[in-house]
Design an enzyme around this catalytic site. Structure first.
Site, PDB file in Angstrom:
ATOM      1  CG  HIS A  35      -2.146  -0.605   0.950  1.00  8.81           C
ATOM      2  ND1 HIS A  35      -2.446  -1.891   0.778  1.00  8.81           N
ATOM      3  CD2 HIS A  35      -3.492   0.005   0.621  1.00  8.81           C
ATOM      4  CE1 HIS A  35      -3.609  -2.323   0.322  1.00  8.81           C
ATOM      5  NE2 HIS A  35      -4.280  -1.084   0.411  1.00  8.81           N
ATOM      6  CE  LYS A 100      -7.860  -9.702  11.526  1.00  9.70           C
ATOM      7  NZ  LYS A 100      -7.432  -8.985  12.861  1.00  9.70           N
TER       8      LYS A 100
END
Lengths: 186, 280
Positions: A35, A100
């Site tokens: 990322h 999550k």
């Protein structure tokens, strides 16, 4: 409902927080280190190593596969660590993420603005989820090891819609529904 | 004195690393089954079923239960009449290296926490805690500790006047703030007392206890019951999708403390509550 990236606006409009759906087709893995690189590339105006438009990024760092296996254990990691990078990726056309745990307000606002969804996979079910991955291939940042970007071919990969394009959040709704008031004992 | 050879320790650690990551302990499975029976929310029931099915696949195929095979935390109880032949810490490191490489477990450790976040590629080094105890045995517990739950840990030194209520509010807030990140249903380790570093050690040790086994002190056991009730009233539920089972158990460990202080610490253990032990 089974969805296949690239995700169209028509499909995204149908997804509602709390829906349990499956994904069949191609998704890409990316977590912390990848990322950071994707974000920095966008900031510098460089071309990304994968075309993220309409795609889904899965936050996972799998275990090494056994011979003959497509992938090792492959469940979701905690999404909040990606939150500083996510709005930039959504602005560049990313339409879905899988992880999550709850997202921070800037990510939730960006999902409404750019019409994208956040999907939850069951954390800690990495062995079971690996059975839905039919092929895996490193396509970028190989030197990052488990954190490299992988192209996954998935079949009926199970997820829940956590955040939809309308701003709803399954964590808030679920908690509200099952909350009980318990007064403190003396 | 009884001699224990370092290579035997290494070999044992290798085996424990693999077994801990493939086989969910029976007490955890039993607790999950009980939580499933009591669960009201349909999505939560499905999460619990999936988690149990995952454990079945992992043990059958000797595959890691979770892709996060953790920081390898090793607890040693070293009998004071044990003589270790060779270098203990090198043996532990070699054990982890072999266990994570042979066992196809994920290497998740970086060499340095700041600028040199380069993967050590074999999950070394472990984090090691040693206690010297009476006897001539060596007990080794391997606890692969995942990041999702570990990162939600919290510690505070409350004022004594805040008392029991202060402790309860602190623990419940930690659970509320953690939400789905630590992979509920969790096992909550709570430390109360001691000093700043010791209270977190107590919280960590508390998660090693068999799931749901109460503290022998009736007052502490009652606090565990109330904490569990309060935590499970939050509605967070499995994976935070909403439901009853936010925690499978709350384990509290206490220690005497200073007249000025009420230290409290929370350590989360995810539902993939892996640990394995051996006695040499």
């Amino acid at each position: 409902m089974d969805i296949s990236p690239p995700l169209t606006e028509e499909v995204l409009e149908k997804l509602k927080a709390g829906d349990q759906i499956t994904i069949t087709g191609v998704i890409y893995t990316a977590r912390d280190a990848a990322h950071k690189r994707l974000f920095e590339a966008l900031e510098k105006g460089e071309k990304l190593p994968i075309d993220i438009r309409g795609q889904i990024l899965y936050y996972v760092g799998p275990t090494p596969p056994k011979p003959g296996q497509a992938i090792g254990s492959a469940g979701p990691t905690t999404s909040v660590r990606m939150d500083v990078y996510t709005p930039r990726l959504l602005a560049a056309g990313l339409k879905g993420t899988i992880g999550k745990g709850a997202r921070r307000p800037p990510v939730r606002e960006a999902m409404v603005k750019y019409k994208a969804v956040y999907l939850g996979a069951i954390g800690g079910a990495g062995a079971l989820l690996s059975k839905h991955v039919k092929r895996a291939e490193v396509v970028a940042y190989e030197e990052l090891g488990t954190e490299a970007i992988r192209r996954l071919e998935v079949e009926k990969f199970p997820v829940i819609v956590v955040n939809d394009i309308y701003g709803k959040d399954v964590y808030e709704e679920g908690k509200k529904k099952y909350r009980q008031e318990t007064p403190l004992k003396a | 004195m009884r001699d224990i050879k370092a290579p035997d320790i290494a070999e044992t650690v290798t085996r424990l690393c693999k077994e801990a990551n493939y086989y969910l302990p029976k007490d955890v499975l039993d607790a999950l089954r009980q939580a499933r029976e009591k669960e009201e929310a349909p999505a939560a029931k499905q999460v619990l079923d999936t988690v149990m099915k995952n454990a079945e696949i992992a043990s059958k195929e000797q595959m890691p239960l979770c892709q996060d095979t953790g920081t390898t935390v090793i607890f040693l109880e070293i009998g004071q009449n044990v003589h270790i032949v060779g270098d203990l810490h090198k043996a532990l490191e070699e054990g982890v290296r072999q266990g994570y490489t042979q066992g196809l477990l994920r290497a998740s450790m970086v060499r340095q926490p700041l600028s040199k976040r380069v993967n050590t590629k074999d999950n070394t080094p472990p984090v090691v805690h040693t206690e010297i105890v009476p006897g001539d045995k060596l007990k080794i517990v391997v606890l692969p500790k995942g990041g999702g739950c570990e990162n939600m840990s919290r510690m505070a030194i409350l004022m004594p006047a805040e008392g029991r209520k202060g402790v309860i509010d602190f623990v419940v807030k930690a659970v509320e703030d953690a939400g789905g990140n630590p992979c509920p249903p969790v096992i909550l380790g709570v430390g109360i007392g001691g000093t700043s570093e010791h209270v977190m050690y107590l919280a960590k040790k508390a998660i090693l206890r068999k799931v749901g086994e109460p503290n022998p002190d009736p007052e502490v056991a009652e606090l565990e019951r109330e904490l569990l009730e309060r935590v499970n009233a939050t509605g967070i539920g499995p994976q935070a999708w909403g439901g009853r089972a936010t925690a499978l158990a709350v384990h509290v460990e206490t220690y005497p403390t200073h007249i000025t202080a009420l230290p409290v610490a929370v350590n989360f253990q995810c539902h993939s509550a892996r640990q394995r032990e051996a006695v040499l």
